[in-house]
Scaffold this motif. Structure first.
Motif, mmCIF file in Angstrom:
data_model
loop_
_atom_site.group_PDB
_atom_site.id
_atom_site.type_symbol
_atom_site.label_atom_id
_atom_site.label_comp_id
_atom_site.label_asym_id
_atom_site.label_seq_id
_atom_site.Cartn_x
_atom_site.Cartn_y
_atom_site.Cartn_z
ATOM 1 N N THR A 175 -0.277 17.919 -6.470
ATOM 2 C CA THR A 175 0.979 17.369 -6.997
ATOM 3 C C THR A 175 1.056 15.870 -6.731
ATOM 4 O OG1 THR A 175 2.050 19.469 -6.580
ATOM 5 C CG2 THR A 175 3.486 17.580 -6.913
ATOM 6 N N VAL A 176 0.666 15.471 -5.547
ATOM 7 C CA VAL A 176 0.690 14.042 -5.206
ATOM 8 C C VAL A 176 -0.301 13.279 -6.082
ATOM 9 C CG1 VAL A 176 0.294 12.340 -3.402
ATOM 10 C CG2 VAL A 176 1.392 14.520 -2.842
ATOM 11 N N PHE A 177 -1.501 13.837 -6.226
ATOM 12 C CA PHE A 177 -2.494 13.161 -7.061
ATOM 13 C C PHE A 177 -1.983 12.979 -8.479
ATOM 14 C CE2 PHE A 177 -6.155 11.952 -4.948
ATOM 15 C CZ PHE A 177 -6.513 12.877 -3.980
ATOM 16 N N ARG A 178 -1.401 14.045 -9.026
ATOM 17 C CA ARG A 178 -0.948 13.935 -10.420
ATOM 18 C C ARG A 178 0.198 12.949 -10.542
ATOM 19 N NH1 ARG A 178 -1.144 19.904 -13.024
ATOM 20 N NH2 ARG A 178 -0.999 18.678 -14.949
ATOM 21 N N ALA A 179 1.064 12.906 -9.550
ATOM 22 C CA ALA A 179 2.140 11.909 -9.566
ATOM 23 C C ALA A 179 1.551 10.495 -9.554
ATOM 24 C CB ALA A 179 3.059 12.106 -8.369
ATOM 25 N N TYR A 180 0.500 10.315 -8.733
ATOM 26 C CA TYR A 180 -0.138 8.997 -8.657
ATOM 27 C C TYR A 180 -0.800 8.622 -9.981
ATOM 28 C CZ TYR A 180 0.567 7.949 -3.693
ATOM 29 O OH TYR A 180 1.092 7.605 -2.495
ATOM 30 N N TYR A 181 -1.437 9.600 -10.634
ATOM 31 C CA TYR A 181 -2.049 9.293 -11.929
ATOM 32 C C TYR A 181 -1.008 8.852 -12.931
ATOM 33 C CZ TYR A 181 -6.000 11.793 -9.974
ATOM 34 O OH TYR A 181 -7.016 12.198 -9.167
ATOM 35 N N LEU A 182 0.142 9.530 -12.874
ATOM 36 C CA LEU A 182 1.221 9.184 -13.792
ATOM 37 C C LEU A 182 1.728 7.768 -13.524
ATOM 38 C CD1 LEU A 182 2.229 11.028 -15.979
ATOM 39 C CD2 LEU A 182 3.994 11.883 -14.451
ATOM 40 N N LEU A 183 1.911 7.440 -12.267
ATOM 41 C CA LEU A 183 2.365 6.091 -11.901
ATOM 42 C C LEU A 183 1.328 5.052 -12.327
ATOM 43 C CD1 LEU A 183 3.761 6.924 -8.349
ATOM 44 C CD2 LEU A 183 5.129 6.120 -10.299
ATOM 45 N N GLU A 184 0.074 5.443 -12.217
ATOM 46 C CA GLU A 184 -1.004 4.532 -12.610
ATOM 47 C C GLU A 184 -0.976 4.304 -14.118
ATOM 48 O OE1 GLU A 184 -5.640 3.936 -11.193
ATOM 49 O OE2 GLU A 184 -4.874 5.954 -11.503
ATOM 50 N N GLU A 185 -0.790 5.406 -14.848
ATOM 51 C CA GLU A 185 -0.657 5.310 -16.304
ATOM 52 C C GLU A 185 0.490 4.417 -16.714
ATOM 53 O OE1 GLU A 185 -0.357 8.543 -19.124
ATOM 54 O OE2 GLU A 185 -1.307 9.745 -17.558
ATOM 55 N N TRP A 186 1.568 4.528 -16.001
ATOM 56 C CA TRP A 186 2.749 3.718 -16.310
ATOM 57 C C TRP A 186 2.544 2.252 -15.913
ATOM 58 C CZ3 TRP A 186 6.850 7.597 -13.942
ATOM 59 C CH2 TRP A 186 6.942 8.729 -14.778
ATOM 60 N N GLY A 187 1.418 1.978 -15.258
ATOM 61 C CA GLY A 187 1.136 0.599 -14.875
ATOM 62 C C GLY A 187 1.858 0.173 -13.612
ATOM 63 N N ARG B 23 0.849 -1.175 0.000
ATOM 64 C CA ARG B 23 0.000 0.000 0.000
ATOM 65 C C ARG B 23 0.895 1.238 0.000
ATOM 66 N NH1 ARG B 23 -3.099 3.532 3.113
ATOM 67 N NH2 ARG B 23 -5.301 3.587 2.521
ATOM 68 N N LEU B 24 0.607 2.177 -0.885
ATOM 69 C CA LEU B 24 1.424 3.387 -0.937
ATOM 70 C C LEU B 24 1.056 4.342 0.207
ATOM 71 C CD1 LEU B 24 2.354 2.275 -3.612
ATOM 72 C CD2 LEU B 24 2.132 4.536 -4.588
ATOM 73 N N PRO B 25 1.993 5.231 0.583
ATOM 74 C CA PRO B 25 1.697 6.190 1.646
ATOM 75 C C PRO B 25 0.480 7.034 1.271
ATOM 76 C CG PRO B 25 4.013 6.326 0.986
ATOM 77 C CD PRO B 25 3.338 5.402 0.031
ATOM 78 N N SER B 26 -0.224 7.538 2.242
ATOM 79 C CA SER B 26 -1.403 8.367 1.981
ATOM 80 C C SER B 26 -0.965 9.697 1.363
ATOM 81 C CB SER B 26 -2.154 8.630 3.281
ATOM 82 O OG SER B 26 -1.386 9.521 4.072
ATOM 83 N N VAL B 27 -1.923 10.322 0.705
ATOM 84 C CA VAL B 27 -1.652 11.610 0.082
ATOM 85 C C VAL B 27 -1.193 12.616 1.156
ATOM 86 C CG1 VAL B 27 -2.709 13.533 -1.137
ATOM 87 C CG2 VAL B 27 -3.282 11.180 -1.778
ATOM 88 N N ARG B 28 -1.881 12.602 2.271
ATOM 89 C CA ARG B 28 -1.538 13.511 3.359
ATOM 90 C C ARG B 28 -0.084 13.306 3.807
ATOM 91 N NH1 ARG B 28 -5.621 14.772 7.957
ATOM 92 N NH2 ARG B 28 -6.862 13.729 6.368
ATOM 93 N N HIS B 29 0.308 12.042 3.938
ATOM 94 C CA HIS B 29 1.668 11.707 4.352
ATOM 95 C C HIS B 29 2.691 12.272 3.366
ATOM 96 C CE1 HIS B 29 4.831 9.160 6.148
ATOM 97 N NE2 HIS B 29 5.274 9.033 4.915
ATOM 98 N N LEU B 30 2.414 12.106 2.058
ATOM 99 C CA LEU B 30 3.387 12.545 1.050
ATOM 100 C C LEU B 30 3.475 14.066 0.963
ATOM 101 C CD1 LEU B 30 2.980 10.003 -1.856
ATOM 102 C CD2 LEU B 30 4.842 10.191 -0.223
ATOM 103 N N THR B 31 2.330 14.744 1.134
ATOM 104 C CA THR B 31 2.391 16.215 1.089
ATOM 105 C C THR B 31 3.339 16.708 2.176
ATOM 106 O OG1 THR B 31 0.463 16.334 2.512
ATOM 107 C CG2 THR B 31 0.060 16.572 0.158
ATOM 108 N N THR B 32 3.267 16.076 3.329
ATOM 109 C CA THR B 32 4.166 16.450 4.426
ATOM 110 C C THR B 32 5.607 16.060 4.099
ATOM 111 O OG1 THR B 32 2.323 15.812 5.837
ATOM 112 C CG2 THR B 32 4.396 16.363 6.935
ATOM 113 N N GLN B 33 5.782 14.791 3.677
ATOM 114 C CA GLN B 33 7.135 14.271 3.446
ATOM 115 C C GLN B 33 7.907 15.077 2.405
ATOM 116 O OE1 GLN B 33 7.187 10.087 2.533
ATOM 117 N NE2 GLN B 33 9.355 10.091 1.947
#
Lengths: 470, 470
Positions: free
Chosen positions: A42-54, A25-35
């Motif tokens: 930005t986190v959401f768009r990064a996740y969409y990109l990772l999802e696109e990449w499979g 399970r990937l870290p939560s969006v809240r966790h990454l915004t802090t980290q």
């Protein structure tokens, strides 16, 4: 490189290195915004990109997980090229995450591609199906193979006469919905590597068909008010060896726009000059709110170059999977392709629909359906005016059941989709209607469902999401 | 160059030069034998070649005509290469002239791919269809989209348990017959240009699917008595980057041969070693004449690499177009492809078949059907012994409804097909089961129809044709 791309790259490296094993399970969006000290979007768009990449997969309401097979080599990192050159198409899993949400009964179906099934005469249809199947000649399992059940094709030809088209029965091929008709047409006139012209924005299944058949697409802009840009098309025909066009002429999906009669005539003439076949997707044409059905481009075809594809899935019998193509000079090629790739369209379904078209009162049902959709359009427009920010632009469609909303430039439709889904509302984000994931600030809204307090409240929520600082 | 090739080239030049305009009737066979001093079979083979090239078309009982579009550039004139290298596939219009004859009610259907529709419980099926459709929840049009109707998939999973296979319901995807299942599997694991292994001889639709998807095929020999040659397959796997295999493990079409359990196990192990997926076409498996159903290769799959495709078209419901795939690790990819290429399998059909499988007495029907086919096999063998020349070889199949006849070496199966058709009899010539039109002295005979004096007399006529000097 943008911040979200940098974040996606960092996380992709982690995953590919195996530091995040499959299923993690990937870290939560809240966790990454802090980290990483970045914004939520930005986190959401990064996740969409990772999802696109499979590399990762979303499980609704549960979060993101590292996807099976994520250890594969990285995709070429080049951003999509500008519109000029024909390109092979790579439609991502984006589309599927949107489609999958349609099946969830708890979600408000503003993102659905279908009208409410309750608007259709399913009981009357089942009567026709039962009657026709009881009467079925065993040999019809052979006789009704492609081109298909003849009484059905005669009924369809009659409807063309109603549009002012003398449609030879021999050129009508029955298919498994319009989707199969469109794919068969594309197969009949192209070979892998060929260039085809499609709309932008366009029905996402066209993108996927082009991808599966190994074709390259040149995208022709569609203006939500004027429709297809014929000047750009003319230029594309001069510049590229276009082997076919796939256009939706009436109540286009997703924009809802209809080509004027003059433009339809000009389109057919332009293509005839270049000897380029037109695959005409006309699945919404019967859902007109004005007095008369808008004619298809097929009505102006004198050379047999237009393949007119339609179905009953949006007008009469959702789920029956009954479509057809009026295939002009390509009829025999398409009949053979159909025989070879899917053998036949279900024989009982063909017989049942033929019985309904003859005895069921299709035109009366259509009048009722159009009235319902028109009323729902009104309710939707009222709700938009009431709940959504004033700077939203849309053109009022004269038929069908889609509204194409252009949101303020800063809005990210993908993020809106995700946020809305988390609140139990499905809207269709613009990027799935484009090979290059353009239309990032547009969404398609479905008004094909009878208005309810649930819909009203969903629109209110959308308004809140659009007004919230991102 | 052979004489018939030279003759075809000469005539092709005439046609392309426009000296024989589109629609012109070609000289009769008799006329050409005189004009060129060649045998009848040379003329026939030249005509088949011209037909393959798309230059001429046959109209039954009327002769050959120059085809529309015959003015196109000549195809590359190289003869098919020998078996060694994977090759792109070009299946000609040959297949269609054979298939088209199946629809003619005046023709004895020894060339049909189907058993007689009269062997199926169509009345009982229509009862289930009517009942299920009357009860249909409107939302099933959404809920039963891919992977498909859940009660149906549970019924199918139960049948796998009967074969000793614990089949997860989640990996079962309902399709429009097995044909769509097979194509989706192929799409899921290949990209244009990839190499796939197919059988030789093989089901002609496999050839066409490989052609449409732009794949290259390496052909693995199938012995009518022993089945697939695993040594050649092992060699092919070492030598070529094979991305998938498409094999028929039980009562193979056209040979009727079934792989032994040991060979099935060895096949699965060999492919697992190479991580190559197996697309298993098992549409005839339920039509066994021995006590037990032969297991599919899927029964020995521990890695989710076998996609087991089957349907009810040959066992229960011809023309309904209901098939499925037990897709192993590829289930999600195939579900998405299905959604994108054909949206859904007809919802009433799914519900109707689910109702039948639960209440209709499928196993009782199957026992009756197997008995009928076994009796018909006996009648066919008797007729062969009685009417056909003694030097014909065939293996007795333990199920299904095909006999693969190896005729004496000098017999031209294409000519026999044409001559038989002129006498109102359809037989399937060997060359349509091969990318290279091999098996020129073989024909496939269908014994799926109740025996009649018409069949008996057709067999007698075939014997006469085979004994006539050519």
């Amino acid at each position: 490189m943008k911040r979200y791309q940098a974040l996606a790259d960092t996380m992709a490296a982690e995953i590919r290195a195996g530091r995040l094993p499959v299923g993690t399970r990937l870290p939560s969006v809240r966790h990454l915004t802090t980290q990483y000290g970045v914004g939520q979007s930005t986190v959401f768009r990064a996740y969409y990109l990772l999802e696109e990449w499979g590399l990762i997969r979303a499980r609704e309401r549960s979060g993101y997980y590292v996807a099976p097979g994520a250890g594969l080599p990285a995709p070429a990192g080049t951003p999509p090229s500008p519109l000029a050159e024909p390109a092979p198409i790579d439609v991502s899993s984006l589309v599927f995450s949107v489609l999958d949400a349609v099946k969830r009964p708890d979600v408000v179906p503003l993102g659905s591609a279908f009208p409410s099934p309750k608007l259709f005469p399913l009981a009357r249809l089942s009567k026709s199906l039962a009657h026709a199947t009881r009467m079925l000649d065993p040999w019809s399992t052979v006789v009704d193979m492609p081109p298909g059940n003849e009484p059905l094709r005669r009924q369809l030809a009659l409807r063309y006469i109603g549009m002012g088209i003398a449609q030879p029965v021999e050129e009508l091929i029955v298919t498994n919905g319009a989707m199969e008709a469109l794919t068969l047409c594309l197969m009949a006139v192209t070979r892998p590597g060929d260039v085809v012209a499609i709309e932008s924005p366009c029905f996402y299944a066209a993108l996927q068909a082009v991808e599966h058949l190994g074709l390259r697409a040149v995208e022709i802009p569609v203006d939500p008010r004027e429709g297809l840009d014929l000047d750009v098309l003319a230029e594309a025909l001069d510049k590229h060896p276009v082997r076919a066009c796939w256009f939706m002429t009436n109540f286009q999906n997703p924009t809802g726009v209809t080509l004027s009669i003059d433009k339809k005539r000009a389109l057919v003439e332009l293509l005839a000059k270049h000897e380029v076949p037109l695959i005409e997707d006309d699945v919404y044409g019967e859902l007109h709110f004005a007095q008369d059905r808008p004619p298809p481009a097929k009505a102006f075809d004198t050379k047999g170059l237009v393949m007119h594809c339609a179905s009953l899935s949006k007008t009469l019998a959702p789920g029956y999977r009954l479509g057809w193509v009026a295939a002009g000079r390509f009829a025999d090629a398409i009949r053979r392709l159909k025989l070879m790739t899917s053998i036949s369209t279900s024989i009982p379904i063909q017989a049942g629909i033929a019985d309904y078209l003859q005895h069921g009162g299709f035109d009366k049902h259509l009048r009722k359906l159009r009235g319902a959709l028109l009323a729902q359009r009104g309710a939707m427009e009222t709700a938009i005016a009431r709940w959504l920010p004033a700077e939203i632009a849309f053109a009022r469609p004269d038929g069908g059941y889609f509204l194409w909303l252009e949101l303020p430039g800063h809005v990210d439709a993908m993020q809106l989709h995700r946020q809305a889904l988390a609140r139990g509302i499905n809207v269709t984000p613009g990027p799935i209607f484009s090979a290059r994931h353009a239309f990032g600030n547009c969404v398609r809204i479905n008004f094909g469902h009878p208005w309810s307090t649930q819909t009203e409240s969903a629109m209110k929520t959308l308004g809140e999401l659009l007004r919230a600082p991102s």
